[in-house]
Design an enzyme around this catalytic site. Structure first.
Site, PDB file in Angstrom:
ATOM      1  N   GLU A  61       1.197  -1.263  -0.175  1.00 22.55           N
ATOM      2  CA  GLU A  61      -0.050   0.081  -0.484  1.00 22.55           C
ATOM      3  C   GLU A  61       0.481   1.084   0.006  1.00 22.55           C
ATOM      4  O   GLU A  61       1.782   1.413   0.823  1.00 22.55           O
ATOM      5  CB  GLU A  61      -1.296   0.113   1.525  1.00 22.55           C
ATOM      6  CG  GLU A  61      -2.039   1.366   1.234  1.00 22.55           C
ATOM      7  CD  GLU A  61      -2.721   1.171   2.212  1.00 22.55           C
ATOM      8  OE1 GLU A  61      -2.575   2.846   2.516  1.00 22.55           O
ATOM      9  OE2 GLU A  61      -3.656   0.379   2.355  1.00 22.55           O
TER      10      GLU A  61
ATOM     11  N   CYS B 264      -2.451   7.999   4.962  1.00 20.34           N
ATOM     12  CA  CYS B 264      -2.455   7.908   3.474  1.00 20.34           C
ATOM     13  C   CYS B 264      -4.206   8.864   2.278  1.00 20.34           C
ATOM     14  O   CYS B 264      -3.897   8.100   1.624  1.00 20.34           O
ATOM     15  CB  CYS B 264      -2.275   5.968   3.763  1.00 20.34           C
ATOM     16  SG  CYS B 264      -1.158   5.585   4.536  1.00 20.34           S
TER      17      CYS B 264
END
Length: 465
Positions: free
Chosen positions: A243, A277
């Site tokens: 990720e 994020c």
């Protein structure tokens, strides 16, 4: 505070000669002295994990789950201590840190429940045979985790890997080593020796670990680091589970309440000082509501009180993007200046008149900045939101179901949120796109990523044997 590695079931400074020091981002005072792992330390940790892998893989799933439940209890009991460490190392306010740690505890417990029932299935063969698909652990997992949410993210990767029978080498971010060290101290006693190892260090240590003889490298962090890991895994044959970064868009449609939309935008852009994020990093607002939306967003920014960024290096990078945007024609409606005094503080900042050519829109900022681009239609907003090298998440604020349907179908991202910048049911999972990574990084599907599936065909031997 001096932290240590955990290698071959022993705590110690390792054989490396380098150390690094973490500074408190609010005061600039030293917090943690960190030994940097040597190549020999990496090799020793990988060998220990490899040696322990067969025994842990044979451990009954229920026993692995019981160990993870006990570990979750230990982390929960130490939540206040972990929150103080997070605050000291990366600046998250202790109340927010406790909430984040609570989420990590919940994730450990979720995987403890899911592990023993992780799916396999029987196949329809003939009456003289048994056919099935069964899963097994992949082996040795290297977990490389970020600093912006160090406990919750680590609990997800470590919990899923351990409950499925993998051994783990854990490398927390060099910016939050004491948090990772204390988390490992809480987790490790509940598992057999050498099942969980801990290495500290910066980029070269992560690179050495990614190039080692491991079976999975699970990474949450920047796109540049993720791509380096993917290249290393291509050479070794390990699975890369990534990720990476993002530049998540927020689309504000013409029919929404601009003050409510500004509240959502501020939450998405300024929470955790923008160090999330899936933070809102670029905003496309319809011209019909742009003026009141910008006024409301500027007022929201001035009301927000946030903690520091993780360090002055990041603060300087954020301010450089803001300064470049202003030089290219953007207007500062709030913030935009480096405050005087100690610490890595940066104010909630709103920029109007932005364009897609500006780095503050095109690239990941990872700070409390809300750059706003005015558009003439929903079609234009959707097209510009989709035009990005990233594909992590996106949010659309709209009162039209047809626009909501188009958004989740057409935006090339892993997660689409409609009328809420954060939220979602537990257990969801998504595939990031493009430069934002690959594979399921959370949810029940993470268990699939960390296991291999075998097709098995069993027949009885011929009669007379």
């Amino acid at each position: 505070m001096n932290v240590e590695h955990l290698i071959n079931a022993s705590w110690g400074p390792g054989s490396g000669t380098r150390t690094t020091t973490v500074l408190n981002p609010a005061s600039g005072e030293p917090v943690t002295t960190v030994p940097v792992a040597s190549d020999a330390d990496v090799s020793a940790a990988v060998k220990a994990a490899r040696d322990a892998a067969p025994g842990w893989a044979r451990t009954a799933p229920a026993a692995r789950a019981a160990a993870l439940h006990a570990a979750a209890n230990a982390v929960e009991a130490a939540a206040d201590e972990l929150a103080r460490l997070m605050n000291a190392e990366m600046g998250k306010p202790t109340g927010d840190a406790r909430d984040s740690i609570g989420a990590g505890v919940g994730t450990l417990r979720q995987y403890a429940e899911l592990g023993p029932v992780h799916r396999g299935r029987a196949l329809a063969g003939n009456d003289e045979a048994i056919d099935l698909m069964a899963y097994a652990p992949r082996g040795v997992v290297a977990a490389v985790t970020p600093w912006n949410d160090p406990v919750a993210v680590s609990c997800g990767l470590l919990g899923a890997a351990l409950v499925t029978g993998n051994t783990v080498i854990y490398k927390p971010s060099e910016r939050t080593p004491a948090t990772g060290w204390r988390l490992t101290q809480l987790l490790a006693p509940h598992f057999p020796a050498r099942v969980l190892s801990l290495l500290h260090g910066d980029g070269p240590v992560g690179a050495a670990l990614a190039a080692a003889e491991v079976d999975v490298v699970a990474h949450v962090g920047s796109t540049a680091t993720g791509r380096s890991i993917a290249a290393a895994c291509a050479r070794t044959g390990a699975k890369a589970l990534l990720e990476n970064g993002g530049s998540d868009p927020l689309v504000v449609d013409a029919d929404v309440d601009p003050e409510w939309a500004a509240q959502q935008a501020a939450l998405g852009a300024f929470a955790n000082s923008g160090q999330i994020c899936v933070a809102v990093e670029r905003i496309y607002v319809h011209r019909d509501v742009a003026e009141p939306f910008l006024a409301a967003l500027g007022a929201e920014a001035r009301r927000w009180t946030i903690g520091p960024l993780v360090d002055t290096r990041l603060r300087d990078a954020v301010h450089a993007q803001v300064s470049d945007a202003v030089a290219a024609g953007a207007r500062v409606l709030a913030g935009g200046e480096v405050p005087t005094g100690p610490g890595a503080y940066y104010p909630p900042t709103v920029l109007a008149g932005c364009t897609d050519a500006m780095a503050v829109v095109r690239e990941e900022t990872f700070g409390p900045v809300a750059p706003v681009v005015t558009v003439d239609s929903f079609d234009e907003a959707l097209a510009r939101a989709a035009d990005s090298p990233y594909g992590l998440a996106a949010t659309v604020l709209t009162g039209k179901m047809s626009h909501a349907q188009r958004a989740w179908r057409e935006l090339p991202v892993g997660t689409v949120k409609v009328n809420a910048v954060f939220g979602g049911a537990p257990g969801g999972a998504a595939h990031p796109r493009r430069g934002s990574g690959q594979g399921f990084g959370y949810g029940p599907e993470l268990l699939d990523e960390l296991t291999v599936t075998k097709a098995v065909h069993l027949e009885a031997p011929p009669t007379g044997w």
